[in-house]
Scaffold this active site. Structure first.
Site, mmCIF file in Angstrom:
data_model
loop_
_atom_site.group_PDB
_atom_site.id
_atom_site.type_symbol
_atom_site.label_atom_id
_atom_site.label_comp_id
_atom_site.label_asym_id
_atom_site.label_seq_id
_atom_site.Cartn_x
_atom_site.Cartn_y
_atom_site.Cartn_z
ATOM 1 N N HIS A 28 82.587 41.988 64.036
ATOM 2 C CA HIS A 28 82.235 42.248 62.628
ATOM 3 C C HIS A 28 80.834 41.722 62.352
ATOM 4 O O HIS A 28 80.638 40.549 62.055
ATOM 5 C CB HIS A 28 83.251 41.578 61.691
ATOM 6 C CG HIS A 28 83.161 42.045 60.275
ATOM 7 N ND1 HIS A 28 84.189 42.722 59.642
ATOM 8 C CD2 HIS A 28 82.174 41.957 59.351
ATOM 9 C CE1 HIS A 28 83.839 43.013 58.406
ATOM 10 N NE2 HIS A 28 82.614 42.546 58.201
ATOM 11 N N HIS A 30 77.078 43.315 60.569
ATOM 12 C CA HIS A 30 76.418 44.429 59.886
ATOM 13 C C HIS A 30 74.961 44.544 60.330
ATOM 14 O O HIS A 30 74.216 43.561 60.285
ATOM 15 C CB HIS A 30 76.478 44.235 58.370
ATOM 16 C CG HIS A 30 77.851 44.399 57.791
ATOM 17 N ND1 HIS A 30 78.287 45.589 57.254
ATOM 18 C CD2 HIS A 30 78.883 43.522 57.670
ATOM 19 C CE1 HIS A 30 79.529 45.439 56.821
ATOM 20 N NE2 HIS A 30 79.918 44.197 57.060
ATOM 21 N N GLY A 189 81.873 48.058 51.089
ATOM 22 C CA GLY A 189 81.536 48.090 49.675
ATOM 23 C C GLY A 189 82.624 47.460 48.833
ATOM 24 O O GLY A 189 83.519 46.778 49.338
ATOM 25 N N GLU A 219 89.036 40.523 51.238
ATOM 26 C CA GLU A 219 87.808 39.754 51.066
ATOM 27 C C GLU A 219 87.513 39.604 49.572
ATOM 28 O O GLU A 219 87.461 38.497 49.052
ATOM 29 C CB GLU A 219 86.630 40.430 51.763
ATOM 30 C CG GLU A 219 85.315 39.670 51.607
ATOM 31 C CD GLU A 219 84.100 40.464 52.065
ATOM 32 O OE1 GLU A 219 83.046 39.846 52.287
ATOM 33 O OE2 GLU A 219 84.196 41.702 52.167
ATOM 34 N N ASP A 351 79.235 38.372 60.347
ATOM 35 C CA ASP A 351 79.172 39.238 59.171
ATOM 36 C C ASP A 351 77.740 39.686 58.909
ATOM 37 O O ASP A 351 77.384 40.812 59.188
ATOM 38 C CB ASP A 351 79.768 38.560 57.936
ATOM 39 C CG ASP A 351 80.100 39.563 56.827
ATOM 40 O OD1 ASP A 351 80.136 40.776 57.112
ATOM 41 O OD2 ASP A 351 80.328 39.133 55.682
#
Length: 414
Positions: A28, A30, A189, A219, A351
């Site tokens: 995970h 981004h 999102g 989350e 993340d």
């Protein structure tokens, strides 16, 4: 393998050397949250985009301070700057290549990097062009890493934004470009108000084409969101998923023991007070644990955005999101240790490296410092991740072998 020492969020005295050398599997991460500050400044200058700071150190500090807002919505606003400079094929290729090199320096042997193609078409590129640009950058990064002596494999997960209506387009593009290293689909999102059912066509398309799904859930919203991700989204992994703990009820007779869970120094000590004896588990939590639906936990990010319940509040009447003491505000209060003690399939991830000023090495370092994690703990977490990749089984086995070999070669503590 070279090791990159990343500036930590907190003062750290723990020896970083052996942790940096450990092979890591990252599920995970981004792409638009991992842009180098120097690159961001250069790309912004090329297109005349104004940044909040003009030197790398100040810009990095701005991102961390802005993201440390206790709000996922505010956290996501910082991406406007990174996304703004990633609108050309050359910029996307550069960022992807640098991502791979930074991941290799972080000890990652396999990573699945996620990003949302629909956010990179503002300057006229189409979905196919942006996907091809990122794939090209990843390949160049892998080759450059190999030239530097690091073996790393990076694959892509394509995200569709929950608040938009392009999810079917993204799912179709993901299937269309599987040969360019795309292994999965995600919904990213805002969680609240944008359920997976609004993207049923995309999720059905993924299911029909056997494309694995991981969804951001648990989350910015609670157990109901996780239920939707599992039932309607048919996800194999949960992005974050830490609010699964809101589906637990503490047994009153063991309240004192439960309060002490967060103070146990290591994962082996938690077995002395079995977490399963302290809590009643609801049907969603039981399903996620028993079916081994993997949690992509990101502790530093969770602390920034008030995403994780404070371990001492889990299962109590005070343990609601309206309680001022509900959220973990320090790494020590994060429930990662409790999740492992309850036998959830836990993986550790950065993340967003820029916004959280973190890395896999830094996350491992904090686990060692705060909970006394040692090689066997990191090996267990890494093997969980290696066996949860979206790769075909043969390739997954190769990653497992790479991790095992890396642990055999890495230095022993002390």
């Amino acid at each position: 393998m070279s090791a990159q020492v990343v500036t930590p969020l907190f003062d750290i005295s723990y020896d970083v050397g052996w942790i940096a050398a450990l092979p890591k599997v990252c599920l995970h991460d981004h792409l638009d949250g991992a842009v180098r500050p120097e690159t961001l400044i250069e790309l912004a200058a090329d297109i005349g985009h104004e940044l909040p700071a003009s030197d790398p150190a100040s810009l990095e500090r701005w991102f961390v301070e802005s993201a440390d807002s206790r709000s996922l919505e505010r956290y996501l606003e910082t991406f406007e700057h990174t996304v703004a400079v990633m609108q050309t094929a050359s910029a996307l290729t550069r960022v992807a290549k640098e991502y791979v090199l930074d991941a290799a320096a972080d000890g990652i042997v396999y990573g699945e990097v996620r990003w949302a193609p629909e956010q990179h078409v503002r300057a006229g590129l189409d979905l196919d062009s942006v996907i091809e640009a990122v794939a090209r950058g990843i390949l160049l990064g892998e080759e450059a890493a190999a030239d530097r002596g690091s073996t790393i494999t990076v694959r892509q997960i394509l995200c569709a934004m929950r608040q938009n209506n392009r999810s079917l387009d993204i799912a179709e593009a993901a299937v269309r470009h599987r040969d360019r290293g795309i292994v999965g689909f995600d919904l990213a999102g805002p969680e609240k108000g944008f359920p997976p059912t609004a993207h049923r066509d995309a999720l059905d398309y993924c299911a029909r084409h056997f494309l694995p799904v991981t969804l951001h859930a648990g989350e910015a919203d609670g157990v109901a969101s996780i239920r939707e991700a599992v039932v309607d989204g048919r996800c194999l992994r949960l992005g974050h998923g830490v609010r699964i703990l809101e589906d637990l009820t503490r047994r009153d007779r063991d309240a004192d023991l439960a309060d002490n869970v967060s103070r146990l120094p290591s994962s082996r000590d938690i077995s002395l007070v079995p977490a399963s004896s302290l809590y009643e588990m609801g049907e969603v939590a039981s399903w996620v644990r028993d079916r081994r639906i993997v949690l992509e936990v990101c502790p530093c990010s969770n602390v920034q955005t008030d995403a994780a319940p404070r371990v001492g509040e889990v299962g109590t009447a005070q343990g609601t999101e309206d309680s001022p003491n509900h959220w973990a505000r320090t790494y020590r209060e994060h429930p990662v240790e409790l999740l492992r003690g309850l036998e959830f399939a836990v993986t550790i991830n950065p993340d967003n490296r820029l916004m959280s000023r973190t890395s896999m090495t830094h996350e491992f370092l904090k686990l060692a410092e705060e909970f006394g994690y040692e090689r066997e703990d990191f090996f267990e977490i890494t093997m969980t991740a290696a066996n949860a990749t979206f790769l075909p089984l043969k390739e997954q086995d190769e990653i497992v072998d790479r991790v095992v070999a890396g642990y055999s070669d890495s230095p022993v503590v002390g």
